[in-house]
Design a protein around this motif. Structure first.
Motif, PDB file in Angstrom:
ATOM      1  N   ARG A 172     -45.824   2.436  20.558  1.00  0.00           N
ATOM      2  CA  ARG A 172     -44.896   3.508  20.211  1.00  0.00           C
ATOM      3  C   ARG A 172     -43.476   3.144  20.632  1.00  0.00           C
ATOM      4  O   ARG A 172     -42.513   3.364  19.887  1.00  0.00           O
ATOM      5  CB  ARG A 172     -45.328   4.815  20.869  1.00  0.00           C
ATOM      6  N   ALA A 173     -43.340   2.572  21.848  1.00  0.00           N
ATOM      7  CA  ALA A 173     -42.017   2.177  22.340  1.00  0.00           C
ATOM      8  C   ALA A 173     -41.414   1.085  21.461  1.00  0.00           C
ATOM      9  O   ALA A 173     -40.211   1.106  21.159  1.00  0.00           O
ATOM     10  CB  ALA A 173     -42.131   1.703  23.783  1.00  0.00           C
ATOM     11  N   LEU A 174     -42.229   0.140  21.024  1.00  0.00           N
ATOM     12  CA  LEU A 174     -41.738  -0.944  20.173  1.00  0.00           C
ATOM     13  C   LEU A 174     -41.310  -0.418  18.798  1.00  0.00           C
ATOM     14  O   LEU A 174     -40.312  -0.871  18.238  1.00  0.00           O
ATOM     15  CB  LEU A 174     -42.822  -2.015  20.025  1.00  0.00           C
ATOM     16  N   ARG A 175     -42.076   0.545  18.296  1.00  0.00           N
ATOM     17  CA  ARG A 175     -41.715   1.138  17.006  1.00  0.00           C
ATOM     18  C   ARG A 175     -40.386   1.880  17.119  1.00  0.00           C
ATOM     19  O   ARG A 175     -39.503   1.744  16.247  1.00  0.00           O
ATOM     20  CB  ARG A 175     -42.819   2.103  16.543  1.00  0.00           C
ATOM     21  N   THR A 176     -40.223   2.618  18.197  1.00  0.00           N
ATOM     22  CA  THR A 176     -38.985   3.369  18.404  1.00  0.00           C
ATOM     23  C   THR A 176     -37.796   2.424  18.542  1.00  0.00           C
ATOM     24  O   THR A 176     -36.723   2.655  17.969  1.00  0.00           O
ATOM     25  CB  THR A 176     -39.105   4.250  19.664  1.00  0.00           C
ATOM     26  N   THR A 177     -37.985   1.340  19.281  1.00  0.00           N
ATOM     27  CA  THR A 177     -36.922   0.358  19.450  1.00  0.00           C
ATOM     28  C   THR A 177     -36.519  -0.258  18.114  1.00  0.00           C
ATOM     29  O   THR A 177     -35.346  -0.559  17.877  1.00  0.00           O
ATOM     30  CB  THR A 177     -37.377  -0.757  20.414  1.00  0.00           C
ATOM     31  N   ALA A 178     -37.507  -0.430  17.248  1.00  0.00           N
ATOM     32  CA  ALA A 178     -37.230  -1.010  15.923  1.00  0.00           C
ATOM     33  C   ALA A 178     -36.586  -0.003  14.976  1.00  0.00           C
ATOM     34  O   ALA A 178     -36.176  -0.367  13.869  1.00  0.00           O
ATOM     35  CB  ALA A 178     -38.525  -1.538  15.317  1.00  0.00           C
ATOM     36  N   GLY A 179     -36.489   1.270  15.395  1.00  0.00           N
ATOM     37  CA  GLY A 179     -35.877   2.286  14.555  1.00  0.00           C
ATOM     38  C   GLY A 179     -36.730   2.682  13.371  1.00  0.00           C
ATOM     39  O   GLY A 179     -36.219   3.027  12.302  1.00  0.00           O
ATOM     40  N   ILE A 180     -38.054   2.653  13.574  1.00  0.00           N
ATOM     41  CA  ILE A 180     -38.989   2.944  12.488  1.00  0.00           C
ATOM     42  C   ILE A 180     -39.782   4.199  12.834  1.00  0.00           C
ATOM     43  O   ILE A 180     -40.262   4.348  13.959  1.00  0.00           O
ATOM     44  CB  ILE A 180     -39.961   1.763  12.274  1.00  0.00           C
ATOM     45  N   THR A 181     -39.924   5.121  11.896  1.00  0.00           N
ATOM     46  CA  THR A 181     -40.738   6.316  12.120  1.00  0.00           C
ATOM     47  C   THR A 181     -42.213   5.957  11.953  1.00  0.00           C
ATOM     48  O   THR A 181     -42.557   4.910  11.378  1.00  0.00           O
ATOM     49  CB  THR A 181     -40.381   7.436  11.131  1.00  0.00           C
ATOM     50  N   SER A 182     -43.082   6.838  12.431  1.00  0.00           N
ATOM     51  CA  SER A 182     -44.516   6.574  12.302  1.00  0.00           C
ATOM     52  C   SER A 182     -44.930   6.544  10.834  1.00  0.00           C
ATOM     53  O   SER A 182     -45.812   5.769  10.438  1.00  0.00           O
ATOM     54  CB  SER A 182     -45.326   7.615  13.068  1.00  0.00           C
ATOM     55  N   GLY A 183     -44.283   7.377  10.029  1.00  0.00           N
ATOM     56  CA  GLY A 183     -44.585   7.366   8.603  1.00  0.00           C
ATOM     57  C   GLY A 183     -44.180   6.068   7.947  1.00  0.00           C
ATOM     58  O   GLY A 183     -44.914   5.519   7.115  1.00  0.00           O
ATOM     59  N   GLU A 184     -43.005   5.560   8.319  1.00  0.00           N
ATOM     60  CA  GLU A 184     -42.543   4.285   7.768  1.00  0.00           C
ATOM     61  C   GLU A 184     -43.448   3.142   8.226  1.00  0.00           C
ATOM     62  O   GLU A 184     -43.748   2.228   7.444  1.00  0.00           O
ATOM     63  CB  GLU A 184     -41.103   4.022   8.220  1.00  0.00           C
ATOM     64  N   ALA A 185     -43.885   3.203   9.479  1.00  0.00           N
ATOM     65  CA  ALA A 185     -44.791   2.169   9.993  1.00  0.00           C
ATOM     66  C   ALA A 185     -46.090   2.154   9.200  1.00  0.00           C
ATOM     67  O   ALA A 185     -46.611   1.091   8.838  1.00  0.00           O
ATOM     68  CB  ALA A 185     -45.075   2.413  11.471  1.00  0.00           C
ATOM     69  N   ALA A 186     -46.603   3.333   8.922  1.00  0.00           N
ATOM     70  CA  ALA A 186     -47.847   3.435   8.163  1.00  0.00           C
ATOM     71  C   ALA A 186     -47.685   2.827   6.773  1.00  0.00           C
ATOM     72  O   ALA A 186     -48.568   2.104   6.293  1.00  0.00           O
ATOM     73  CB  ALA A 186     -48.269   4.899   8.061  1.00  0.00           C
ATOM     74  N   ARG A 187     -46.557   3.111   6.117  1.00  0.00           N
ATOM     75  CA  ARG A 187     -46.323   2.552   4.779  1.00  0.00           C
ATOM     76  C   ARG A 187     -46.190   1.029   4.825  1.00  0.00           C
ATOM     77  O   ARG A 187     -46.681   0.330   3.931  1.00  0.00           O
ATOM     78  CB  ARG A 187     -45.068   3.177   4.169  1.00  0.00           C
ATOM     79  N   LEU A 188     -45.556   0.519   5.875  1.00  0.00           N
ATOM     80  CA  LEU A 188     -45.356  -0.928   5.986  1.00  0.00           C
ATOM     81  C   LEU A 188     -46.675  -1.687   6.100  1.00  0.00           C
ATOM     82  O   LEU A 188     -46.790  -2.811   5.612  1.00  0.00           O
ATOM     83  CB  LEU A 188     -44.474  -1.245   7.199  1.00  0.00           C
ATOM     84  N   VAL A 189     -47.658  -1.080   6.763  1.00  0.00           N
ATOM     85  CA  VAL A 189     -48.935  -1.777   6.960  1.00  0.00           C
ATOM     86  C   VAL A 189     -50.037  -1.259   6.047  1.00  0.00           C
ATOM     87  O   VAL A 189     -51.180  -1.737   6.106  1.00  0.00           O
ATOM     88  CB  VAL A 189     -49.377  -1.672   8.444  1.00  0.00           C
TER      89      VAL A 189
END
Length: 286
Positions: free
Chosen positions: A17-34
């Motif tokens: 979660r911390a790494l995602r936040t640092t990357a400036g990515i929302t959880s929804g965007e992360a889900a779409r990326l993978v």
């Protein structure tokens, strides 16, 4: 206070979660990326469900995490594979070792430092084969020889972390009872004490003896291990070992309490130099 796997899921999720936040990515965007549903990302981040090593690699790629050391650590938290998808050596013993022991070994293999209080026996990372056999035989009554051989083999394989590059930094406080308790007979004990002297001379091993003269101390409540990891202190964990299981303490206040306890023990223990002399003198008289 939780069993190891639960702690590992929560720590892994918090770090992702911390790494995602640092990357400036929302959880929804992360889900779409993978290519997942957002709920899967949320479950992993909250520790509600576990993540496979392949899942972790996908997320780390999506977040642009290039730190190989951190990637390796997080993949290990997810399972028995390394960052390259290869099973770690202890995976071959999954039918013999209980999950809590495998979990301990995986933490030990990825830790950068280990602080431990030992009140009864020599730390496993410093045991000779004979001593390890005698301790294991005593701890598990009626153990078949074949299984005993396997457990000793695992104990010795664990010691490779002290020969790694970089090696594990081991800081151990040994109650004097550890040196005085005759395990396996005089000959076995003499060779074990000699091994401790050799280990104490290594630059990444620090041994300090807590003499009987120190009286009652905070360590009388029992042995414990504090694992510290490279890249982030958020993954540090305290392990309390019991006869049939291990408990892991992950809360900040628990880590602070055990760190303070360990520092207090160092204050009452002999210096590393005096401890080396004390162990050597005990070995000479064994």
């Amino acid at each position: 206070m939780q069993h190891g796997p639960v702690v590992r899921r929560r720590k892994l999720g918090a770090e992702l979660r911390a790494l995602r936040t640092t990357a400036g990515i929302t959880s929804g965007e992360a889900a779409r990326l993978v290519g997942w549903h957002q709920s899967k990302v949320s479950r992993i981040e909250t520790g509600t469900s576990g993540a496979k090593p392949a899942d972790v690699r996908l997320l780390l790629d999506a977040y642009g995490v290039a730190d190989q050391e951190l990637r390796e650590l997080l993949v290990v938290l997810a399972g028995s594979e390394d960052a390259g998808g290869r099973h770690h050596w202890w995976h071959a013993y999954r039918g013999v070792l209980p999950p809590t022991y495998r979990d301990f070994i995986s933490l030990e293999s990825q830790a950068s430092a280990m602080r431990t209080l030992e009140t009864t026996v020599v730390p496993g990372l410093l045991q000779t084969p004979e001593y390890a056999r005698a301790v294991t035989r005593a701890a598990v009554d009626g153990l078949p020889e074949e299984r005993l051989d396997t457990l000793v083999e695992v104990r010795l394989a664990r010691q490779d972390v002290l020969r790694a590059d970089p090696p594990l930094e081991l800081n151990a406080v040994l109650d004097e009872a550890v040196l005085r308790r005759e395990v396996g007979g005089p000959g076995v004990m003499s060779r074990q004490l000699t091994r401790l002297v050799e280990a104490a001379r290594l630059p990444h091993v620090r041994l300090q003896v807590l003499p009987f003269a120190a009286g009652a101390h905070i360590g009388v409540t029992g042995p414990f291990v504090i694992f510290s990891f490279p890249s982030t202190s958020d993954l540090d964990v305290v392990v309390l070992d019991h006869l049939t299981s291990s408990l892991h303490l992950e809360r900040k206040e628990d880590l602070e309490a055990y760190t303070e306890a360990f520092d207090a023990l160092l204050h009452h223990a002999l210096s590393p130099e005096d401890s080396l002399d004390y162990i050597a003198a005990t070995a000479a008289g064994a």
